[in-house]
Design an enzyme around this catalytic site. Structure first.
Site, mmCIF file in Angstrom:
data_model
loop_
_atom_site.group_PDB
_atom_site.id
_atom_site.type_symbol
_atom_site.label_atom_id
_atom_site.label_comp_id
_atom_site.label_asym_id
_atom_site.label_seq_id
_atom_site.Cartn_x
_atom_site.Cartn_y
_atom_site.Cartn_z
ATOM 1 N N ASN A 109 62.100 43.983 127.437
ATOM 2 C CA ASN A 109 61.850 44.219 126.017
ATOM 3 C C ASN A 109 62.733 45.370 125.526
ATOM 4 O O ASN A 109 63.021 46.304 126.269
ATOM 5 C CB ASN A 109 60.377 44.597 125.806
ATOM 6 C CG ASN A 109 60.040 44.848 124.345
ATOM 7 O OD1 ASN A 109 60.460 44.092 123.459
ATOM 8 N ND2 ASN A 109 59.294 45.919 124.062
ATOM 9 N N HIS A 111 62.980 48.438 122.829
ATOM 10 C CA HIS A 111 62.071 49.238 122.000
ATOM 11 C C HIS A 111 62.839 50.395 121.349
ATOM 12 O O HIS A 111 63.590 51.090 122.031
ATOM 13 C CB HIS A 111 60.911 49.772 122.849
ATOM 14 C CG HIS A 111 59.867 50.431 122.016
ATOM 15 N ND1 HIS A 111 58.981 49.714 121.230
ATOM 16 C CD2 HIS A 111 59.593 51.738 121.798
ATOM 17 C CE1 HIS A 111 58.204 50.566 120.586
ATOM 18 N NE2 HIS A 111 58.553 51.795 120.906
ATOM 19 N N SER A 138 65.131 52.169 124.206
ATOM 20 C CA SER A 138 64.804 51.857 125.604
ATOM 21 C C SER A 138 64.805 50.350 125.830
ATOM 22 O O SER A 138 64.433 49.573 124.947
ATOM 23 C CB SER A 138 63.390 52.353 125.948
ATOM 24 O OG SER A 138 63.229 53.719 125.642
ATOM 25 N N ASP A 147 54.624 48.002 125.592
ATOM 26 C CA ASP A 147 55.749 48.940 125.691
ATOM 27 C C ASP A 147 55.619 49.878 126.891
ATOM 28 O O ASP A 147 56.108 51.015 126.873
ATOM 29 C CB ASP A 147 55.899 49.762 124.388
ATOM 30 C CG ASP A 147 56.158 48.872 123.185
ATOM 31 O OD1 ASP A 147 56.833 47.842 123.329
ATOM 32 O OD2 ASP A 147 55.664 49.196 122.082
HETATM 33 C C1 GRF Z 1 64.391 46.253 116.845
HETATM 34 O O1 GRF Z 1 64.435 47.548 116.301
HETATM 35 C C2 GRF Z 1 63.661 46.254 118.155
HETATM 36 O O2 GRF Z 1 63.817 47.417 118.894
HETATM 37 C C3 GRF Z 1 62.215 46.129 117.708
HETATM 38 O O3 GRF Z 1 62.270 45.248 116.619
HETATM 39 C C4 GRF Z 1 63.532 45.337 115.981
HETATM 40 C C5 GRF Z 1 64.098 43.947 115.879
HETATM 41 O O4 GRF Z 1 65.180 43.859 115.010
HETATM 42 N N1 GRF Z 1 61.396 45.715 118.802
HETATM 43 P P1 GRF Z 1 65.984 42.489 114.874
HETATM 44 O O5 GRF Z 1 64.992 41.396 114.516
HETATM 45 O O6 GRF Z 1 66.657 42.217 116.198
HETATM 46 O O7 GRF Z 1 66.995 42.704 113.790
#
Ligand code: GRF
Length: 191
Positions: A109, A111, A138, A147
């Site tokens: 994932n 984050h 991360s 997370d």
């Molecule tokens: C990213 O900031 C990711 O870290 C978080 O959600 C956002 C997704 O953005 N989990 P996108 O849909 O890839 O533009």
């Protein structure tokens, strides 16, 4: 070796597009990546259009059509298993996952904070507003704790006097570097 990837997303899909342009059908040393599944839980998600630019039709599994979290996860797990993916990438997949998913799927994932700080959906805002002098992003293994799985890689920067917009932009720019780089390193350690 052919390495098959599944990418799960919920909305904008900029990280999906970034993975598609940097990894899909690209060779690193002896390994070639292939995104075999783009899966989304929202039928209006902009990421669906982004995937089409690469000739990929996303599989839609809408969570509201399932009675429980576990039943939704089971449907997602089935799609991933059918695709034969070696690794699943959660790129903005805004779902809390049950053990039905976490015990059956090897997944990473992305984050937008320096975990273990600022878990959950408001990480960018919380990290911006905190008195921490640094922030970052991360990539971690997906576990039953939201997370909370083992950290694979992080990138940090100094917050300095960035406006919120500049800060958010910096976070996303680092995400676009870190996620593909982490996936490459997981499979091609000697590069
Ligand atoms: C990213 O900031 C990711 O870290 C978080 O959600 C956002 C997704 O953005 N989990 P996108 O849909 O890839 O533009």
């Amino acid at each position: 070796m052919l390495i098959k990837l599944a990418v799960l997303f919920s909305g904008n899909g900029s990280n999906l597009e970034n993975i598609l342009s940097k990894l899909h059908q690209k060779t690193f040393g002896k390994n070639t990546f292939e995104v075999v599944l783009c899966l989304c839980n929202k039928k209006e998600a902009y990421g669906i259009k982004r995937a089409r630019k690469f000739g990929l039709e996303s599989v839609i599994v809408e969570h509201q059509n399932y009675k429980s979290r576990e039943e939704f996860d089971k449907a997602v797990v089935e799609k991933i298993k059918e695709s034969g993916a070696d690794l699943t990438i959660l790129a903005g997949f805004m779902r809390i996952l049950s053990p039905v998913f976490t015990q059956n799927i090897k997944a990473v994932n992305l984050h937008p904070s320096l975990l273990p700080l600022f878990k959950g959906a408001n990480a960018i805002k919380q990290s911006y507003e905190s008195d921490m002098k640094v922030a970052g992003v991360s990539v971690h293994w997906v576990s039953e704790e939201l997370d909370g799985g083992k950290i694979i890689a992080q990138k940090a920067f100094e917050k300095k006097n960035l406006t919120y917009e500049e800060f958010e932009e910096k976070i996303h720019a680092l995400e676009y570097e870190l996620l593909p780089q982490s996936v490459i390193e997981l499979f091609c350690k000697n590069l």
